[in-house]
Design an enzyme around this catalytic site. Structure first.
Site, mmCIF file in Angstrom:
data_model
loop_
_atom_site.group_PDB
_atom_site.id
_atom_site.type_symbol
_atom_site.label_atom_id
_atom_site.label_comp_id
_atom_site.label_asym_id
_atom_site.label_seq_id
_atom_site.Cartn_x
_atom_site.Cartn_y
_atom_site.Cartn_z
ATOM 1 N N PRO A 30 0.840 -1.200 0.000
ATOM 2 C CA PRO A 30 0.000 0.000 0.000
ATOM 3 C C PRO A 30 0.875 1.251 0.000
ATOM 4 C CG PRO A 30 0.002 -1.031 2.164
ATOM 5 C CD PRO A 30 0.761 -1.941 1.261
ATOM 6 N N GLN B 171 -6.604 -1.065 2.187
ATOM 7 C CA GLN B 171 -5.972 -0.787 3.471
ATOM 8 C C GLN B 171 -6.786 0.311 4.156
ATOM 9 O OE1 GLN B 171 -2.378 1.656 4.285
ATOM 10 N NE2 GLN B 171 -1.435 -0.285 4.888
ATOM 11 N N HIS C 231 -4.470 -0.344 8.857
ATOM 12 C CA HIS C 231 -3.168 0.339 8.923
ATOM 13 C C HIS C 231 -2.870 0.663 10.385
ATOM 14 C CE1 HIS C 231 0.310 2.563 8.036
ATOM 15 N NE2 HIS C 231 -0.093 3.246 6.976
ATOM 16 N N ALA D 291 0.414 1.155 11.540
ATOM 17 C CA ALA D 291 1.859 1.410 11.512
ATOM 18 C C ALA D 291 2.169 2.889 11.323
ATOM 19 C CB ALA D 291 2.495 0.589 10.370
ATOM 20 N N HIS D 292 3.465 3.198 11.339
ATOM 21 C CA HIS D 292 4.037 4.455 10.842
ATOM 22 C C HIS D 292 3.595 5.713 11.572
ATOM 23 C CE1 HIS D 292 4.342 2.111 6.776
ATOM 24 N NE2 HIS D 292 5.146 1.631 7.713
ATOM 25 N N TYR E 118 0.516 6.524 12.644
ATOM 26 C CA TYR E 118 -0.865 6.954 12.448
ATOM 27 C C TYR E 118 -1.716 6.494 13.633
ATOM 28 C CZ TYR E 118 0.749 8.141 7.770
ATOM 29 O OH TYR E 118 1.434 8.693 6.719
#
Length: 370
Positions: free
Chosen positions: A25, A102, A169, A171-172, A174
């Site tokens: 994604p 996603q 999602h 991760a990262h 967020y």
């Protein structure tokens, strides 16, 4: 070295894939008014026709007032957006591919390209982007319950529209990851706490709600990462025991696949531990939870993705390390990002042994949806 191992079939619940290659994604943010259209349908169709086993779409957001931080990010709610995604799924299926959306909420993270979010609606666990970086408001328990319900509604729509899988999602840096991270979750109620297990409650509730909405046989993936865009060195789990406390309850709640994001897939997750052949993040997640895993991070490229946002391209690189890890079943699937932006035929070229035709990644390709 033969790439045959990448083209072995994979099955899990109702999902049956012709190979182990996943289109990662990747945020494109080109959906006018949040509605995916013909350009998005053709973009994903071309990758399916090029042989990708599974496409995971760019992040597409749930029905919350400030769930996206850029006006080009697509919605996964509302009649018009869902009709657009229906067309995308049908286009990919007609080309012989499999696809899943996603599902996303950007939390309090700032966009590098847009200031479109109304600040008074921005929400996160504690009104923080990261340590000592306030933005927006801390979510009430009612906000949390509504957000969990919005994830479940989006997942139910994915199944109704005929998608093959759904991914959350997490991760990262967020929203879901902001609950995981001690740097952004300072709550003192049941959704916070000193341990990663305590801070994982929000994600577990979202997973359970999604599982109830889609049923037992529909595959559910969760993307997770140690690093955050707020702090590339951040870690949710510093030891295997902490990783087990973080991820195993999420698998027990209903996650089928852990999509483990790294900057470079070959980096050992716990290099100080001997006897595990330098397992990467996805390798450790599989070992500790028993779940299927997707690895990702600079596959077939000479540099990681952070340079791409500054206009840096990347040359093609050897597959030997990837093949070795796949052959010893360190992880189950491998996600490929930037090479598939630059070349829709990348998978077919790898399958056909035409590695000399792989061109790496050209950062200028980020500006177009082709």
């Amino acid at each position: 070295m033969s790439t045959q191992i990448l083209f072995q079939p994979f099955s899990l619940k109702s999902l049956s894939l012709k190979n182990r290659i996943v289109m990662a994604p990747m945020t494109r943010a080109m959906a006018k008014d949040g509605i995916p259209g013909a350009a998005q349908a053709e973009y994903y169709r071309r990758r399916a026709a090029g042989g990708v086993g599974l496409i995971l779409t760019e992040g597409t957001v749930i029905d919350r007032p400030a769930s996206r931080n850029d006006p080009g990010i697509p919605f996964f709610h509302g009649e018009a957006a869902l009709a657009g995604w229906d067309a995308v799924a049908k286009s990919v299926h007609a080309a012989g591919g499999k696809i899943g959306p996603q599902i996303w909420h950007t939390g309090s993270t700032r966009s590098s390209r847009s200031q479109s979010q109304p600040e008074d609606l921005v929400e996160s666990p504690s009104g923080l982007v990261g340590p000592d970086d306030p933005r927006g408001k801390a979510m009430t328990e009612e906000d949390i319950a509504d957000t969990v319900a919005a994830f479940a509604s989006a997942a139910a729509n994915a199944k109704r529209l005929g998608f093959d899988i759904v991914e959350l999602h997490g991760a990262h840096g967020y929203l879901i990851d902001q609950f995981f991270w001690e740097g952004s979750n300072k709550r003192t109620d049941a959704f916070g706490g000193a341990t990663i297990a305590e801070r994982s409650r929000f994600a577990a509730e979202a997973v359970r709600a999604v599982r109830a909405a889609v049923g037992a046989d529909f595959p559910l993936s969760l993307r997770v990462s140690q690093w955050k865009q707020q702090d590339y060195a951040a870690r949710n789990a510093s030891t295997p025991d902490e990783m087990t406390a973080w991820l195993l309850p999420l698998v027990e709640a209903g996650v089928d696949i852990l999509h483990c994001s790294q900057r470079r897939f070959w980096t050992p997750e716990f290099p100080e531990i001997d006897g595990d052949a330098g397992l990467n993040f996805a390798g450790w997640a599989k070992k500790l939870t028993g779940a299927a895993t997707i690895s990702v991070g600079s596959v077939g490229l000479s540099s990681d993705f952070f340079g791409a946002f500054g206009g840096q391209g990347s040359e093609s690189a050897s597959f030997d390390n990837l093949i070795e890890r796949m052959e010893r079943q360190e992880f189950d699937l491998i996600a490929v990002g930037r090479p598939l932006i630059s070349d829709a035929e990348w998978t077919a070229k790898v399958s056909g042994g035409k590695l000399e035709e792989l061109g790496g990644f050209n950062a200028a390709d980020l500006a177009v949806l082709a």
